[in-house]
Scaffold this motif. Structure first.
Motif, short mmCIF file in Angstrom:
data_model
loop_
_atom_site.label_atom_id
_atom_site.label_comp_id
_atom_site.label_asym_id
_atom_site.label_seq_id
_atom_site.Cartn_x
_atom_site.Cartn_y
_atom_site.Cartn_z
N ALA A 19 24.85 29.77 15.65
CA ALA A 19 23.98 28.66 16.04
C ALA A 19 22.76 29.16 16.81
CB ALA A 19 24.77 27.65 16.88
N GLY A 49 29.00 24.02 12.50
CA GLY A 49 27.98 23.32 11.73
C GLY A 49 27.74 23.93 10.37
N SER A 73 20.88 25.73 15.78
CA SER A 73 21.58 24.63 16.42
C SER A 73 20.74 23.35 16.49
CB SER A 73 22.05 25.02 17.82
OG SER A 73 20.96 25.38 18.63
N ARG A 78 26.08 18.89 12.48
CA ARG A 78 27.18 19.18 13.42
C ARG A 78 28.49 18.53 13.02
NH1 ARG A 78 25.42 21.41 18.22
NH2 ARG A 78 23.17 21.49 18.43
#
Length: 143
Positions: A19, A49, A73, A78
């Motif tokens: 991420a 994710g 991220s 997610r």
């Protein structure tokens, strides 16, 4: 046909990144690996994710070229929808269609064991339909 059979034929290779990686790096990996999505892991190797081409395009549309310097991220999905080894192709195709997603990480006993795309599933579904048609044709011509 089960997802386990699809993975057995396709293989369990999963392309991942963290991420913390930059979107620029994710785009380069997608291009180099010739895939549409990467699984995102945290520093402990846990699934957190999925980053897809679509996610990156959305970020670039919002922030321009500078978005490529953001962390994965910031753009990744997610709430990851997954598949199990004992699920059928039809179950997964239905989930993908309902959720409008093209990739499902495959989890077995809590561990990431592969990833399937809608293309993988359609390919297997078409092969099954063609095999049924050939069997039906063979049956009709012998009776």
């Amino acid at each position: 046909m089960l997802i386990a059979h699809v993975l057995r034929e396709k293989g369990g290779a999963v392309h991942t990144l963290t991420a913390e990686a930059l979107l620029r790096h994710a785009a380069q990996e997608l291009n180099a690996r010739k895939v549409g999505a990467l699984v995102v892991l945290d520093l402990e190797g846990e699934l957190v994710g999925v980053i897809s081409e679509r996610d990156i395009v959305r970020e670039v549309a919002r922030g321009g070229a500078d978005a490529m310097e953001e962390k994965v991220s910031a753009a990744m999905t997610r709430k990851v929808i997954t598949a199990g080894m004992d699920e059928t192709i039809d179950e997964c195709l239905e989930r993908m269609t309902d959720r409008r997603i093209r990739h499902l990480p495959v989890i077995d006993r809590g561990k990431l064991v592969g990833i399937i795309s809608i293309g993988d599933l359609v390919k297997h579904r078409i092969a099954a339909v063609e095999a049924e048609a050939a069997a039906m044709q063979a049956y009709i011509t012998t009776h």
